[in-house]
Design a protein around this motif. Structure first.
Motif, PDB file in Angstrom:
ATOM      1  N   LYS A  27      15.177   8.227 -11.515  1.00  0.00           N
ATOM      2  CA  LYS A  27      14.161   7.459 -12.245  1.00  0.00           C
ATOM      3  C   LYS A  27      12.936   7.242 -11.363  1.00  0.00           C
ATOM      4  O   LYS A  27      11.795   7.356 -11.831  1.00  0.00           O
TER       5      LYS A  27
ATOM      6  N   TRP B 182      22.491   5.257 -17.434  1.00  0.00           N
ATOM      7  CA  TRP B 182      21.035   5.464 -17.406  1.00  0.00           C
ATOM      8  C   TRP B 182      20.263   4.216 -17.815  1.00  0.00           C
ATOM      9  O   TRP B 182      19.255   3.868 -17.217  1.00  0.00           O
ATOM     10  N   ASN B 183      20.722   3.525 -18.815  1.00  0.00           N
ATOM     11  CA  ASN B 183      19.995   2.348 -19.310  1.00  0.00           C
ATOM     12  C   ASN B 183      20.542   1.021 -18.790  1.00  0.00           C
ATOM     13  O   ASN B 183      20.122  -0.038 -19.255  1.00  0.00           O
TER      14      ASN B 183
ATOM     15  N   GLU C 181      16.812  12.420 -17.548  1.00  0.00           N
ATOM     16  CA  GLU C 181      18.264  12.305 -17.402  1.00  0.00           C
ATOM     17  C   GLU C 181      18.928  13.619 -17.003  1.00  0.00           C
ATOM     18  O   GLU C 181      19.897  13.621 -16.252  1.00  0.00           O
TER      19      GLU C 181
END
Length: 191
Positions: A79, A189-190, A85
C-alpha cells in the motif's frame, strides 16, 4: 539402413515421444504434493487477485503470529508503494516460497549463499545490507521495486512475475502459493 528397419525405429521413437507427451505432465507432477490438501474458500477473489487462475497443485501452511504479522507488513508496504492488491499477492506468494513468511537471518551451513529475510534476498546481489534485508518493510519495497521494473507484470502469471524478480533455481515453485496468498490479501487488505 533398410526401409523396414528405419520405419520400425521411427515408429518406436514416435511411440516414446507420444508417451512422453501424455505421461510427461503427469510424471512431472507426481512428486508435487500440496502441503495441506484442504480446499480453500475465499469470499473475495475476483480478477484482481488471481486474474489467470491458479496454476498447478496448491500448497497451504498454517501461519503463526509472526508469519501473519509478516504478511500484514508486506500488505502495508505494498500500500505504501501505491501498488494494487495483485502486487501484494505476488509478494506474499514469493515470501511463502522463499521463507514460509519467516524473516530468516543467517542459517549457517543451511544458508543458501548469503540469502536473508522474507524474500531470501542477498546482500552480495545488491538487495541491501543484512539489516535492511531483514526489515520486512524494506525487503518488501525492494522486491516491489524489482517487480515494477518487469514490463507487464500485472498481466503475467504470478510465477513468471515472481521469477523475473527473484531469478530462482525453481522458477515454477511460486505458483503453488497463489491461492493462500490471495486468501491472505483478501482477508487483510482492508483491515
Amino acid at each position: 539402413m533398410n526401409t523396414m528397419l528405419r520405419k520400425s525405429v521411427l515408429g518406436i521413437a514416435g511411440l516414446a515421444f507420444t508417451g512422453g507427451v501424455f505421461a510427461g505432465p503427469i510424471a512431472a507432477h507426481a512428486d508435487a504434493r500440496p502441503v495441506e490438501g484442504k480446499p480453500v474458500a475465499v469470499s473475495v477473489q475476483g480478477d484482481k487477485l488471481i486474474p489467470h487462475g491458479v496454476q498447478g497443485a496448491q500448497s497451504k501452511i498454517d501461519l503463526n503470529d509472526e508469519q501473519t504479522a509478516n504478511a500484514k507488513a508486506i500488505i502495508a508496504a505494498t500500500k505504501k508503494a501505491g501498488l494494487p492488491e495483485r502486487a501484494a499477492v505476488i509478494s506474499i506468494a514469493t515470501s511463502l516460497q522463499e521463507s514460509k513468511l519467516e524473516n530468516l537471518g543467517h542459517l549457517g551451513d543451511a544458508n543458501d549463499h548469503d540469502s536473508l529475510g522474507l524474500f531470501q534476498q542477498r546482500p552480495s546481489s545488491g538487495w541491501g545490507t543484512p539489516e535492511q534485508i531483514t526489515n520486512p518493510e524494506y525487503s518488501t519495497l525492494a522486491f516491489l521495486k524489482g517487480l515494477k521494473q518487469v514490463d507487464g507484470w500485472q498481466d503475467m502469471p504470478l510465477t513468471e512475475a515472481a521469477q523475473t524478480v527473484q531469478v530462482s533455481a525453481y522458477p515454477d515453485a511460486y505458483a503453488q502459493w497463489e491461492q493462500q496468498a490471495a486468501d491472505i490479501v483478501a482477508h487483510n487488505w482492508n483491515s
